[in-house]
Design a protein around this motif. Structure first.
Motif, PDB file in Angstrom:
ATOM      1  N   VAL A  14      38.690  44.276  52.113  1.00  8.66           N
ATOM      2  CA  VAL A  14      38.061  42.962  52.238  1.00  8.66           C
ATOM      3  C   VAL A  14      37.254  42.573  51.008  1.00  8.66           C
ATOM      4  O   VAL A  14      36.875  41.412  50.856  1.00  8.66           O
ATOM      5  CB  VAL A  14      37.180  42.887  53.501  1.00  8.66           C
ATOM      6  CG1 VAL A  14      37.988  43.218  54.747  1.00  8.66           C
ATOM      7  CG2 VAL A  14      35.947  43.788  53.394  1.00  8.66           C
ATOM      8  N   THR A  15      36.978  43.524  50.130  1.00 11.51           N
ATOM      9  CA  THR A  15      36.227  43.217  48.910  1.00 11.51           C
ATOM     10  C   THR A  15      37.141  42.906  47.725  1.00 11.51           C
ATOM     11  O   THR A  15      36.653  42.681  46.618  1.00 11.51           O
ATOM     12  CB  THR A  15      35.301  44.395  48.527  1.00 11.51           C
ATOM     13  OG1 THR A  15      36.094  45.530  48.140  1.00 11.51           O
ATOM     14  CG2 THR A  15      34.405  44.786  49.688  1.00 11.51           C
ATOM     15  N   ASP A  16      38.447  42.888  47.949  1.00  7.04           N
ATOM     16  CA  ASP A  16      39.426  42.679  46.883  1.00  7.04           C
ATOM     17  C   ASP A  16      40.284  41.468  47.239  1.00  7.04           C
ATOM     18  O   ASP A  16      41.115  41.521  48.154  1.00  7.04           O
ATOM     19  CB  ASP A  16      40.288  43.939  46.744  1.00  7.04           C
ATOM     20  CG  ASP A  16      41.314  43.847  45.634  1.00  7.04           C
ATOM     21  OD1 ASP A  16      41.736  42.720  45.291  1.00  7.04           O
ATOM     22  OD2 ASP A  16      41.724  44.908  45.125  1.00  7.04           O
ATOM     23  N   ASP A  17      40.117  40.360  46.536  1.00  9.55           N
ATOM     24  CA  ASP A  17      40.831  39.127  46.863  1.00  9.55           C
ATOM     25  C   ASP A  17      42.343  39.294  46.812  1.00  9.55           C
ATOM     26  O   ASP A  17      43.069  38.722  47.631  1.00  9.55           O
ATOM     27  CB  ASP A  17      40.410  38.002  45.913  1.00  9.55           C
ATOM     28  CG  ASP A  17      39.016  37.471  46.205  1.00  9.55           C
ATOM     29  OD1 ASP A  17      38.472  37.796  47.280  1.00  9.55           O
ATOM     30  OD2 ASP A  17      38.457  36.741  45.367  1.00  9.55           O
ATOM     31  N   ALA A  18      42.823  40.067  45.845  1.00  9.73           N
ATOM     32  CA  ALA A  18      44.266  40.275  45.735  1.00  9.73           C
ATOM     33  C   ALA A  18      44.796  41.023  46.949  1.00  9.73           C
ATOM     34  O   ALA A  18      45.866  40.700  47.487  1.00  9.73           O
ATOM     35  CB  ALA A  18      44.597  41.027  44.453  1.00  9.73           C
ATOM     36  N   SER A  19      44.057  42.031  47.396  1.00 12.10           N
ATOM     37  CA  SER A  19      44.447  42.789  48.578  1.00 12.10           C
ATOM     38  C   SER A  19      44.453  41.896  49.821  1.00 12.10           C
ATOM     39  O   SER A  19      45.372  41.957  50.644  1.00 12.10           O
ATOM     40  CB  SER A  19      43.488  43.963  48.791  1.00 12.10           C
ATOM     41  OG  SER A  19      43.715  44.588  50.033  1.00 12.10           O
TER      42      SER A  19
END
Length: 248
Positions: free
Chosen positions: A60-65
Motif C-alpha cells: 500500500v506504500t508503493d503506487d506502482a504496486s
C-alpha cells in the motif's frame, strides 16, 4: 454472481480473520499482502479451510504496486464488491512509540504512509472497480485511539495514552472515511470506519485481550451492510446497531 472482496494486510491477524469470515459467507477473497511467500501461504491455508481465496500482491506504500493490483483485479473480475483497508502499522523507527516529545518526522512519515496515504492510494485505484459493483462496501480499519472524544476524556481508559504517530494516523483515517462517504453519498457505495479494539496481534505485540477473529467481526458486519445501512460513521462491536457507533 460471486462477490469479490479485497482485504489488505490479510496474511495474518485481523486481516486474515476478516478474509476467512468473508470467505465463509461465500465471497471470493483476495488476500492482499506485500510478501508473496506469506500471502500465498495465507491463501493456501484459507483454501484448505474451504474458502475461495487468491493471493494478491500489493504494497500500500508503493503506487506502482497498488496500480498493478488494481489492473489485475480489473482484468480478472471487472469489479470489486468489498474493499477492506486493513493494512496498518505502529511503526518501527525512533519516535514511533514514545511520548509526544519523542515523536520524529521519520516516525510520522512511516506511519502515515501506510495508515493514511496508503488507504487513499488503494481506494482511489480501486474506486472504478467498486463503482462497477452493484453496491460496494469500503471498510477502513481504524482504532478507538483515533477518537478525539475518547482521548480527551479524563474518565476514559484510553486517556492515559500519550503518543502521536499511530493515534494521529487513525484520527486522520477517520476524516478520510467521512470525506469518501460524502463524495459517494449519491451512489450505492457505503464507506465506514471500523474499530477492532485491543486485539492480540503482532501490531499490539500480542498484548490485546481480544482475539483477531473478534476484532474482525466489525469489519465483516460493515462489509456486508444491507442497502439501507449507514455510511460515513465509526463503529465498534455490534455494528450497525445504534449503541455500537463510536464518537469521532
Amino acid at each position: 454472481m460471486t462477490l469479490i472482496a479485497l482485504i489488505t494486510g490479510a496474511n495474518k491477524g485481523i486481516g486474515y480473520e476478516t478474509a476467512r469470515l468473508l470467505g465463509e459467507r461465500g465471497m471470493t477473497v483476495l488476500v492482499g499482502a506485500r510478501s508473496e511467500e506469506l500471502g500465498q501461504k495465507a491463501a493456501q491455508a484459507l483454501r484448505e479451510g474451504g474458502v475461495d481465496a487468491r493471493f494478491l500482491q500489493i504494497d500500500v506504500t508503493d503506487d506502482a504496486s497498488v496500480q498493478r493490483a488494481a489492473d489485475h483485479v480489473g482484468a480478472e473480475y471487472g469489479h470489486l464488491d468489498v474493499l477492506v483497508n486493513n493494512a496498518g502499522i505502529v511503526g518501527d523507527v525512533e519516535g514511533a512509540r514514545g511520548g509526544p516529545s519523542a515523536a520524529t518526522r521519520a516516525a510520522l512519515r512511516q506511519v502515515f504512509e501506510a495508515n493514511v496515504f496508503g488507504v487513499v492510494a488503494v481506494t482511489n485505484a480501486f474506486l472504478p472497480l467498486l463503482r462497477n459493483a452493484e453496491a460496494a462496501r469500503i471498510v477502513n480499519v481504524s482504532s478507538e485511539v483515533g477518537s478525539l472524544t475518547f482521548m480527551s476524556d479524563p474518565e476514559h481508559p484510553l486517556h492515559q495514552l500519550a503518543t502521536i504517530p499511530y493515534p494521529a494516523s487513525k484520527t486522520a483515517l477517520n476524516m478520510v472515511t467521512v470525506m469518501y462517504a460524502k463524495e459517494l453519498r449519491d451512489t450505492p457505495i457505503k464507506v465506514n470506519a471500523a474499530n477492532p479494539s485491543h486485539c492480540a496481534t503482532d501490531l499490539t505485540r500480542h498484548t490485546g485481550s481480544r482475539t483477531p477473529e473478534q476484532g474482525a467481526l466489525v469489519s465483516v458486519a460493515l462489509a456486508t451492510l444491507p442497502a439501507d445501512g449507514p455510511s460515513g460513521r465509526f463503529w465498534g462491536d455490534g455494528a450497525p446497531a445504534a449503541d455500537a457507533e463510536l464518537p469521532w
